[in-house]
Design an enzyme around this catalytic site. Structure first.
Site, PDB file in Angstrom:
ATOM      1  N   THR A   1       0.808  -1.219   0.000  1.00  0.00           N
ATOM      2  CA  THR A   1       0.000   0.000   0.000  1.00  0.00           C
ATOM      3  C   THR A   1       0.842   1.272   0.000  1.00  0.00           C
ATOM      4  O   THR A   1       0.303   2.358  -0.205  1.00  0.00           O
ATOM      5  CB  THR A   1      -0.940   0.022   1.221  1.00  0.00           C
ATOM      6  OG1 THR A   1      -0.179  -0.237   2.411  1.00  0.00           O
ATOM      7  CG2 THR A   1      -2.022  -1.029   1.092  1.00  0.00           C
TER       8      THR A   1
ATOM      9  N   HIS B   1     -18.504 -24.907 -18.700  1.00  0.00           N
ATOM     10  CA  HIS B   1     -18.193 -24.463 -17.339  1.00  0.00           C
ATOM     11  C   HIS B   1     -18.142 -22.934 -17.267  1.00  0.00           C
ATOM     12  O   HIS B   1     -18.772 -22.317 -16.398  1.00  0.00           O
ATOM     13  CB  HIS B   1     -16.848 -25.064 -16.916  1.00  0.00           C
ATOM     14  CG  HIS B   1     -16.477 -24.777 -15.496  1.00  0.00           C
ATOM     15  ND1 HIS B   1     -16.510 -25.732 -14.505  1.00  0.00           N
ATOM     16  CD2 HIS B   1     -16.064 -23.638 -14.882  1.00  0.00           C
ATOM     17  CE1 HIS B   1     -16.135 -25.188 -13.354  1.00  0.00           C
ATOM     18  NE2 HIS B   1     -15.846 -23.917 -13.563  1.00  0.00           N
ATOM     19  N   GLU B   2     -17.390 -22.322 -18.174  1.00  0.00           N
ATOM     20  CA  GLU B   2     -17.240 -20.866 -18.142  1.00  0.00           C
ATOM     21  C   GLU B   2     -18.540 -20.163 -18.507  1.00  0.00           C
ATOM     22  O   GLU B   2     -18.892 -19.141 -17.906  1.00  0.00           O
ATOM     23  CB  GLU B   2     -16.109 -20.430 -19.083  1.00  0.00           C
ATOM     24  CG  GLU B   2     -14.736 -20.961 -18.720  1.00  0.00           C
ATOM     25  CD  GLU B   2     -14.324 -20.592 -17.310  1.00  0.00           C
ATOM     26  OE1 GLU B   2     -14.791 -19.554 -16.791  1.00  0.00           O
ATOM     27  OE2 GLU B   2     -13.542 -21.345 -16.709  1.00  0.00           O
TER      28      GLU B   2
END
Length: 650
Positions: free
Chosen positions: A227, A444-445
């Protein structure tokens, strides 16, 4: 005269004072070793020689007991026949004194007649001065040389000579030598505001003193990895125009107990001499862990921590010495370190929001040649949850891709592809799958994407691909939020659960099989369902009760169970029930739209990659927007990422 004035009258403890002290220490050590070696030699050699009287020597000669003699300037060495038969290491040599003016011709003749060996050469003993030089001065010089070389070698490894092992090895940046200012830090406006006030205090202490305000002694930077905590500290050094001491927490600790504490003292002494100054300790949890442990502690680390606590209490805040520290594990720090008067402020360096990500991208692309089609707002929207280090990596990957393709500018496609490279790896077009595997991956996708497209609260689908990637993914479905959200409702989370298990639902609906491609989907869905039950209070059975606590808030660590075993078992049953209901929900949606599922899956097999617009055109137009295709090509599951619905092969 006060205490501080007394201290200021002392001569500075610089290298000129330490050098004679070091030489004297080395000479003293060499002398001690020489005395021990001489004493050991005298003890060993003295045990080999046994004194006898001159009369006893003559008796030995008369009785033919002498094997050999050696005449020296002050004594006669006698080796008997009995001792001559022994091993040389165990022989005992007798000796007797020489009587001045006494002729030994008769004794020598008798010895020769008896067959004894006679060394008639007089061995003159060295003078006392020479003996002293050889026995004491030379060994001391040799020992001094050896210890000097040894200490010099230790100096290179430990950050100081023998007299400087405990010296601080902090890097000192003067004025703007870090090359980083607050203009190089974006997306952390709140943290910058707190640090700017500290810098202003260093530059203009009087306006704060006039109102009675005191300078904070320390500030703790807390946040997730990447960060920008260390970058903020360097920016402070660039803005402050004061000496900046930078050291890692692990730089204090050595295997020798007391070295770390000595380095802490030396660091604060240096900072006090150059005040106003800033001390930055990165990864302070290396020395600041809590001392309240039942498993035993580390003496060196605890002594270092104790010295740090004492130094932060001891230095005068009016001198302008401020301690900055960074960590991503504040929960393990000792409570004494966090109390007011030491680290007075805790500055949270959080993951940037949409505006912060856009500003961060502007910073990282300042030196990058961008084409006119680049829209950093879209990239910022796509990278929800990314930190500054992720965005810097994304921009760098885009620049590398542009060079590989022979272009001199970075375009929007480079940035989008680089985003996929960061989350899924590069494409592996050489992977060969069977026709059945390709069909399963395609369905599947599309199962993920179609559930997301048909649900009301789902995030829009931006891309579907069945091209394998180096992360192990054989394909993935990417979703990008339309706007940044900080709260999620229960219905939105249930929709996400249904989307995650939509791939497995499509597999079972079409092929009646269960494959390993859904492993990552199930893992993510289970984690989300468990959080809904045990942290978010979204279960009717468990109710408003937190059953777990986060072990490492900023490291995304495992949660700690905070309930009885029967309650945990009940929570597990509720997690299983949530997942089952989500699976049934996805199965029902796909069953109702089976024809749409088949056509989109066949279209994906032909093109390998389709966009979210193509998907929605199919959904909205209902089988008429795009012609059905029968080609077959494939890939499988994808990487775990906040904006990507995916699966990995096991």
């Amino acid at each position: 005269m006060n205490k501080d004035q007394k201290k200021s009258n002392r001569p500075p403890d610089n290298g000129e004072n330490k050098q004679p002290r070091t030489i004297f220490t080395l000479i003293l050590i060499a002398l001690v070793f020489t005395i021990l070696i001489n004493a050991l030699y005298e003890s060993i050699s003295g045990s080999q020689f046994v004194p006898v009287t001159y009369d006893e020597f003559l008796t030995m000669v008369d009785e033919n007991q002498v094997d050999s003699v050696e005449f020296q300037s002050d004594r006669i060495l006698i080796l008997t026949r009995e001792e001559a038969g022994k091993d040389g290491h165990s022989q005992t040599i007798n000796f007797t004194g020489r009587i001045a003016g006494l002729e030994l011709n008769d004794v020598v003749s008798q010895l020769k007649d008896n067959g004894a060996h006679v060394d008639g050469k007089i061995v003159e003993q060295a003078s006392p001065i020479v003996s002293f030089l050889l026995s004491w001065v030379l060994p001391v010089a040799v020992m001094y040389l050896l210890f000097s070389l040894l200490m010099r070698s230790m100096s290179k490894r430990m950050g100081g000579g023998f007299g400087g092992i405990g010296q601080s090895n902090a890097k000192v940046y003067m004025e703007k030598q870090t090359g980083v200012t607050f203009q190089d830090v974006a997306g952390q406006d709140e943290a910058k505001e707190s640090l700017e006030e500290i810098i202003d205090f260093l530059h203009n202490p009087q306006k704060y003193a006039d109102i009675g305000a005191k300078l904070p002694k320390g500030a703790l930077l807390v946040g997730s990895p990447g960060t920008g905590k260390t970058l903020l500290a360097k920016a402070v050094a660039g803005e402050a125009n004061v000496p900046f001491f930078s050291i890692s927490g692990s730089g204090f600790v050595e295997m020798f107990v007391g070295v770390g504490a000595s380095r802490v003292r030396d660091l604060f002494q240096q900072a006090s001499k150059m005040a106003p100054a800033i001390i930055f300790i990165d990864e302070i949890d290396a020395i600041g862990k809590t001392r309240d442990t039942r498993m035993g502690g580390n003496d060196e680390r605890e002594q270092t921590l104790n010295q740090l606590l004492a130094e932060m209490d001891g230095f005068d805040p009016s001198k302008g010495v401020i301690v900055l520290a960074a960590t991503n594990r504040p929960e393990v720090l000792d409570k004494a370190l966090l109390r007011p008067g030491r680290f007075d402020r805790r500055i949270i360096v959080d993951k940037p929001n949409l505006s912060g990500r856009y500003q961060t991208l502007l910073v990282h692309t300042r030196n990058i040649k961008l084409s006119e089609d680049v829209d950093l707002h879209k990239i910022a929207a796509a990278t929800a949850g990314a930190v500054g280090a992720d965005l810097a990596n994304l921009v760098n990957e885009a620049a590398l891709r542009a060079v590989r393709l022979g272009r001199q500018t970075v375009n929007q496609q480079d940035l989008l592809v680089s985003f996929e490279v960061v989350i899924a790896g590069t494409e592996k077009k050489g992977t060969v799958l069977t026709d059945m595997e390709k069909r399963i991956v395609s369905y599947h996708e599309v199962g993920h994407a179609l559930v997301a497209a048909l649900e009301k609260h789902a995030q829009p689908v931006s891309k579907i691909t069945i091209v394998p990637h180096t992360s192990g993914a054989l394909g993935y479905t990417m979703q990008m939020p339309e706007e940044e959200k900080f709260l999620n409702s229960r219905e939105e989370l249930l929709t996400e659960l249904a989307t995650l298990v939509g791939g497995r639902a499509a597999e079972q609906l079409v092929f009646r099989v269960q494959t390993t491609g859904a492993a990552n989907d199930i893992e993510r869905a289970t984690d989300l369902a468990r959080k809904m039950v045990m942290q978010y209070g979204m279960s009717d059975k468990v109710g408003l009760m937190a059953l777990t606590t986060a072990a490492n808030q900023y490291l995304d660590g495992q949660s700690m169970l905070n309930c009885a075993e029967p309650t945990a078992a009940e929570a597990d049953q509720e997690v299983r029930s949530l997942l089952q209901r989500s699976f049934e929900r996805a199965t029902n949606l796909l069953t109702e739209n089976r024809a749409l599922l088949d056509e989109i899956a066949l279209y994906l097999l032909q093109k390998e990659t389709i966009t979210g617009d193509e998907l929605m055109a199919y959904v909205n137009a209902g089988k008429k927007a795009l012609p059905a295709a029968g080609g077959e090509q494939a890939g499988e599951a994808a990487p775990a990422e906040e904006t990507v619905e995916n699966e990995k092969t096991s």
